[in-house]
Design a protein around this motif. Structure first.
Motif, short mmCIF file in Angstrom:
data_model
loop_
_atom_site.label_atom_id
_atom_site.label_comp_id
_atom_site.label_asym_id
_atom_site.label_seq_id
_atom_site.Cartn_x
_atom_site.Cartn_y
_atom_site.Cartn_z
N LYS A 42 0.85 -1.20 0.00
CA LYS A 42 0.00 0.00 0.00
C LYS A 42 0.88 1.24 0.00
CE LYS A 42 -4.12 -1.99 1.51
NZ LYS A 42 -4.81 -2.47 0.35
N ARG A 43 0.54 2.16 -0.87
CA ARG A 43 1.28 3.40 -1.00
C ARG A 43 0.39 4.58 -0.64
NH1 ARG A 43 3.74 -0.32 -3.87
NH2 ARG A 43 5.85 -0.07 -4.64
N GLU A 49 11.21 8.89 0.27
CA GLU A 49 12.09 7.90 -0.34
C GLU A 49 12.24 6.68 0.56
OE1 GLU A 49 15.75 9.03 -2.24
OE2 GLU A 49 14.93 11.01 -2.70
N ALA A 50 12.25 6.92 1.87
CA ALA A 50 12.36 5.81 2.83
C ALA A 50 11.12 4.91 2.74
CB ALA A 50 12.52 6.34 4.25
N ASP A 51 9.94 5.52 2.56
CA ASP A 51 8.71 4.73 2.40
C ASP A 51 8.78 3.89 1.13
OD1 ASP A 51 7.48 5.80 4.69
OD2 ASP A 51 6.66 7.50 3.55
N ILE A 52 9.20 4.49 0.04
CA ILE A 52 9.29 3.79 -1.24
C ILE A 52 10.29 2.64 -1.14
CG2 ILE A 52 10.04 4.04 -3.65
CD1 ILE A 52 8.80 6.91 -3.50
N PHE A 53 11.42 2.88 -0.46
CA PHE A 53 12.41 1.82 -0.25
C PHE A 53 11.77 0.65 0.51
CE2 PHE A 53 15.68 -0.20 2.36
CZ PHE A 53 16.60 -0.57 1.39
N LYS A 54 10.98 0.99 1.54
CA LYS A 54 10.31 -0.03 2.35
C LYS A 54 9.33 -0.84 1.50
CE LYS A 54 9.18 2.01 6.07
NZ LYS A 54 8.39 2.68 7.11
N TYR A 55 8.59 -0.16 0.63
CA TYR A 55 7.63 -0.86 -0.24
C TYR A 55 8.36 -1.85 -1.15
CZ TYR A 55 4.67 3.16 1.00
OH TYR A 55 3.99 4.13 1.67
N CYS A 56 9.46 -1.39 -1.75
CA CYS A 56 10.24 -2.27 -2.62
C CYS A 56 10.76 -3.48 -1.84
CB CYS A 56 11.42 -1.51 -3.23
SG CYS A 56 11.00 -0.59 -4.70
N GLN A 57 11.22 -3.24 -0.62
CA GLN A 57 11.73 -4.33 0.21
C GLN A 57 10.63 -5.35 0.50
OE1 GLN A 57 15.03 -3.54 -0.39
NE2 GLN A 57 15.23 -4.71 1.47
N THR A 58 9.46 -4.87 0.88
CA THR A 58 8.33 -5.75 1.19
C THR A 58 7.95 -6.58 -0.03
OG1 THR A 58 7.52 -4.21 2.85
CG2 THR A 58 5.93 -5.79 1.97
N SER A 113 13.51 -4.79 -5.68
CA SER A 113 14.41 -4.50 -4.57
C SER A 113 15.83 -4.93 -4.93
CB SER A 113 13.95 -5.23 -3.31
OG SER A 113 14.15 -6.62 -3.44
N ASP A 114 16.80 -4.36 -4.22
CA ASP A 114 18.20 -4.75 -4.41
C ASP A 114 18.39 -6.23 -4.13
OD1 ASP A 114 18.93 -2.19 -5.15
OD2 ASP A 114 19.54 -1.62 -3.12
N GLN A 115 17.68 -6.75 -3.15
CA GLN A 115 17.81 -8.17 -2.80
C GLN A 115 17.37 -9.06 -3.96
OE1 GLN A 115 15.61 -9.36 0.68
NE2 GLN A 115 16.89 -11.17 1.01
#
Length: 159
Positions: A42-43, A49-58, A113-115
């Protein structure tokens, strides 16, 4: 060989479902292929940018959790390697000869994500253009079908 397409996002427009389902039916005699939709994080309207990073990680964690031990992950992203249809057909023939099960990952609106990028065996770009997420699904399955039609001397592909 089997192909699974892990894609972030659900509730595609009818034209996408029509196109994807048409090519999914066509490709099945050549290679078992399926789409697996993973819910998009959910966005909000004013995400940092920290939120967007978190979304990509999830979303990346969900992609990696969906992988099976015998599958090779390929990340679809704009900075990946571009292939001609003929080179894709050769690549798919190699996958089949090696008996590899392939997972193609389509990220969400903010990419992968980077992962996921690190786990991916290789990175593939359908185009250097920025494409709408729904259109990527249709283009991808059509190109997979076209490549398989080349490998099976089916008349669909005419160079």
């Amino acid at each position: 060989m089997k192909i699974r397409i892990l894609t972030i996002g659900q509730k595609m427009p009818a034209w996408v479902l029509t196109g994807v389902n048409d090519y999914l039916k066509r490709i099945q005699p050549f290679v078992q292929t399926q789409f697996v939709e993973i819910p998009m994080a959910k966005r909000g309207k004013n995400d940092s940018e920290a939120d967007i990073f978190k979304y990509c990680q999830t979303e990346g964690e969900a992609i990696l959790a969906a992988l099976k031990p015998n599958e090779i992950l390929i990340a679809l992203e704009v900075n990946g390697k571009e292939l001609s249809t003929e080179n894709l057909a050769k690549t798919m023939k190699d996958w089949m000869l090696e008996g590899q099960d392939i997972v193609l990952a389509i990220g969400g609106p903010d990419g992968l994500s980077d992962q996921v990028r690190q786990v991916a065996k290789w990175h593939w770009s359908l185009s250097k253009l920025t494409l709408p997420h729904p259109l990527v699904r249709v283009m991808l399955i059509e190109q997979l079908y076209r490549a398989m039609s080349i490998n099976h001397n089916h008349p669909y592909h005419r160079a």
